[in-house]
Design a protein around this motif. Structure first.
Motif, mmCIF file in Angstrom:
data_model
loop_
_atom_site.group_PDB
_atom_site.id
_atom_site.type_symbol
_atom_site.label_atom_id
_atom_site.label_comp_id
_atom_site.label_asym_id
_atom_site.label_seq_id
_atom_site.Cartn_x
_atom_site.Cartn_y
_atom_site.Cartn_z
ATOM 1 N N MET A 199 0.852 -1.190 0.000
ATOM 2 C CA MET A 199 0.000 0.000 0.000
ATOM 3 C C MET A 199 0.892 1.246 0.000
ATOM 4 N N ASN A 200 0.632 2.154 -0.945
ATOM 5 C CA ASN A 200 1.435 3.364 -1.059
ATOM 6 C C ASN A 200 0.501 4.569 -1.069
ATOM 7 N N VAL A 201 0.211 5.090 0.120
ATOM 8 C CA VAL A 201 -0.679 6.238 0.275
ATOM 9 C C VAL A 201 0.167 7.483 0.476
ATOM 10 N N THR A 202 -0.135 8.558 -0.268
ATOM 11 C CA THR A 202 0.645 9.786 -0.183
ATOM 12 C C THR A 202 -0.152 10.879 0.533
ATOM 13 N N LEU A 203 0.558 11.867 0.999
ATOM 14 C CA LEU A 203 -0.098 13.005 1.651
ATOM 15 C C LEU A 203 -0.932 13.803 0.658
ATOM 16 N N ARG A 204 -0.493 13.855 -0.588
ATOM 17 C CA ARG A 204 -1.280 14.575 -1.609
ATOM 18 C C ARG A 204 -2.630 13.893 -1.808
ATOM 19 N N GLN A 205 -2.639 12.572 -1.755
ATOM 20 C CA GLN A 205 -3.907 11.850 -1.897
ATOM 21 C C GLN A 205 -4.823 12.124 -0.709
ATOM 22 N N LEU A 206 -4.256 12.114 0.499
ATOM 23 C CA LEU A 206 -5.066 12.367 1.684
ATOM 24 C C LEU A 206 -5.592 13.803 1.686
ATOM 25 N N SER A 207 -4.786 14.752 1.254
ATOM 26 C CA SER A 207 -5.229 16.146 1.178
ATOM 27 C C SER A 207 -6.357 16.299 0.160
ATOM 28 N N GLY A 215 -16.096 6.166 3.617
ATOM 29 C CA GLY A 215 -15.429 7.468 3.598
ATOM 30 C C GLY A 215 -15.739 8.277 4.843
ATOM 31 N N ARG A 216 -17.025 8.209 5.296
ATOM 32 C CA ARG A 216 -17.410 8.963 6.511
ATOM 33 C C ARG A 216 -16.680 8.417 7.733
ATOM 34 N N GLU A 217 -16.452 7.120 7.783
ATOM 35 C CA GLU A 217 -15.747 6.529 8.924
ATOM 36 C C GLU A 217 -14.260 6.892 8.925
ATOM 37 N N LEU A 218 -13.680 6.980 7.720
ATOM 38 C CA LEU A 218 -12.243 7.278 7.622
ATOM 39 C C LEU A 218 -11.937 8.770 7.722
ATOM 40 N N TYR A 219 -12.907 9.607 7.405
ATOM 41 C CA TYR A 219 -12.646 11.050 7.332
ATOM 42 C C TYR A 219 -12.032 11.616 8.624
ATOM 43 N N PRO A 220 -12.596 11.363 9.823
ATOM 44 C CA PRO A 220 -12.006 11.959 11.036
ATOM 45 C C PRO A 220 -10.546 11.561 11.250
ATOM 46 N N GLN A 221 -10.216 10.293 10.927
ATOM 47 C CA GLN A 221 -8.848 9.834 11.136
ATOM 48 C C GLN A 221 -7.886 10.476 10.140
ATOM 49 N N ILE A 222 -8.306 10.582 8.891
ATOM 50 C CA ILE A 222 -7.441 11.208 7.877
ATOM 51 C C ILE A 222 -7.281 12.696 8.163
ATOM 52 N N GLU A 223 -8.363 13.339 8.566
ATOM 53 C CA GLU A 223 -8.278 14.774 8.896
ATOM 54 C C GLU A 223 -7.314 14.983 10.065
ATOM 55 N N LYS A 224 -7.349 14.076 11.046
ATOM 56 C CA LYS A 224 -6.446 14.190 12.191
ATOM 57 C C LYS A 224 -4.983 14.009 11.763
ATOM 58 N N ILE A 225 -4.737 13.078 10.840
ATOM 59 C CA ILE A 225 -3.368 12.869 10.339
ATOM 60 C C ILE A 225 -2.840 14.160 9.726
ATOM 61 N N LEU A 226 -3.658 14.789 8.885
ATOM 62 C CA LEU A 226 -3.220 16.024 8.225
ATOM 63 C C LEU A 226 -3.061 17.165 9.240
ATOM 64 N N HIS A 227 -3.962 17.210 10.224
ATOM 65 C CA HIS A 227 -3.863 18.245 11.250
ATOM 66 C C HIS A 227 -2.594 18.058 12.087
ATOM 67 N N ASP A 228 -2.323 16.817 12.464
ATOM 68 C CA ASP A 228 -1.113 16.542 13.254
ATOM 69 C C ASP A 228 0.140 16.868 12.460
ATOM 70 N N LEU A 229 0.126 16.530 11.173
ATOM 71 C CA LEU A 229 1.283 16.829 10.331
ATOM 72 C C LEU A 229 1.491 18.337 10.221
#
Length: 301
Positions: free
Chosen positions: A1-9, A63-77
């Protein structure tokens, strides 16, 4: 699995705006580039993140379940990047410095005050200790920087010379030798001499050489701290030796300093850091500031 920050943003922007067009505008990329990032993310995760329709883009249940976790990753970064920026810009940080007691109560406070005026957000922590334990504090990681007279360093300590100074005799103003503008080491013969314990006395006698032949080391009164030596001199119990940077403290004790020649004996003072351990931006800047302040020709004039 290769997930990038650009994809999460791209995922968070699309979820917030409900539109690939608006999300692309937020990220300053084309709509096709944003759509590709979302597809790549879904393929990498093996999940469908959006339910697409002609009217509006909606998050899928997954997507709704993953959104809070992904948003937190970007916020922490973003917090990490901001914190790194603050450290680099010296908007925060801590510098820990170990110095012998005499330096701690004479030279270092003014240097620290000057640094604080320039970088008020950086915390300075001074560890005043015995001369012989300065390098140990650096080695253990208790401090970032050590400052003190030259000592034999082990392979884990990086040492660089900061400045050199000559020994001065310290006397009561009414002492017979105080009438002279300059003394010779032979003038101290027969005088009760107060010196510091440890390598101070051994190195002194070695450096003075032949001129010390009439100085009897066994008769020296040896103490741990220079403030004790100055108090003994003020009480009329002898004379002592110290560096010119202590002039203010010497004068506070009501004593006078006289240079000693024939020969002039100097003591070098060094900066100690832990080899292989990177200094923080704040510590690097303090080290640079320290060198600029204490290596000038008129520093101790």
């Amino acid at each position: 699995m290769n997930v990038t920050l650009r994809q999460l943003s791209a995922f968070v922007a699309a979820a917030d705006t409900g539109s690939f067009t608006l999300a692309a505008e937020r990220l300053f990329i084309t709509q096709s580039a944003l759509s590709s990032l979302i597809k790549e993310l879904e393929q990498a995760l093996g999940l469908r993140l959006f339910d697409r329709s002609t009217r509006r883009l909606k998050l899928s249940e997954t997507g709704r379940e993953l959104y809070p976790q992904i948003e937190k990753i970007l916020h922490d970064l973003a917090g990490v990047v901001s914190e790194a920026g603050n450290l680099k810009a010296l908007e925060r940080g801590t510098v820990r410095v170990a110095v012998p007691q005499l330096l701690a109560c004479t030279l270092l406070p003014e240097v620290m005050a000057g640094f604080h005026r320039q970088y008020p957000a950086v915390q300075l922590r001074l560890v005043d200790c015995a001369v012989e334990s300065v390098m140990a504090r650096v080695f253990s990681g208790e401090v970032d920087i050590g400052l003190g007279p030259e000592r034999e360093a082990n392979s884990d300590i990086q040492a660089s010379e900061l400045f050199r100074m000559p020994f001065m005799a310290v006397l009561p103003p009414g002492h017979a030798l105080a009438k002279r503008r300059q003394l010779a080491w032979s003038d101290l013969s027969g005088q009760p001499l107060v010196t510091l314990q440890g390598q101070f006395t051994e190195l002194l006698v070695s450096d003075v050489g032949e001129a010390a032949r009439d100085l009897h080391k066994e008769a020296f009164m040896q103490v741990t701290f220079m403030t004790t030596a100055l108090a003994l001199v003020r009480a009329g119990l002898g004379v002592t030796l110290c560096m010119p940077y202590a002039r203010m403290l010497v004068e506070q004790y009501g004593l006078v300093m006289r240079p000693i020649g024939d020969p002039v004996v100097e003591r070098s003072f060094w900066i100690f850091t832990r080899r292989g351990r990177s200094l923080t931006p704040a510590a690097q800047e303090f080290l640079k500031f320290l060198q600029q302040r204490l290596q000038g020709p008129d520093t101790f004039a």
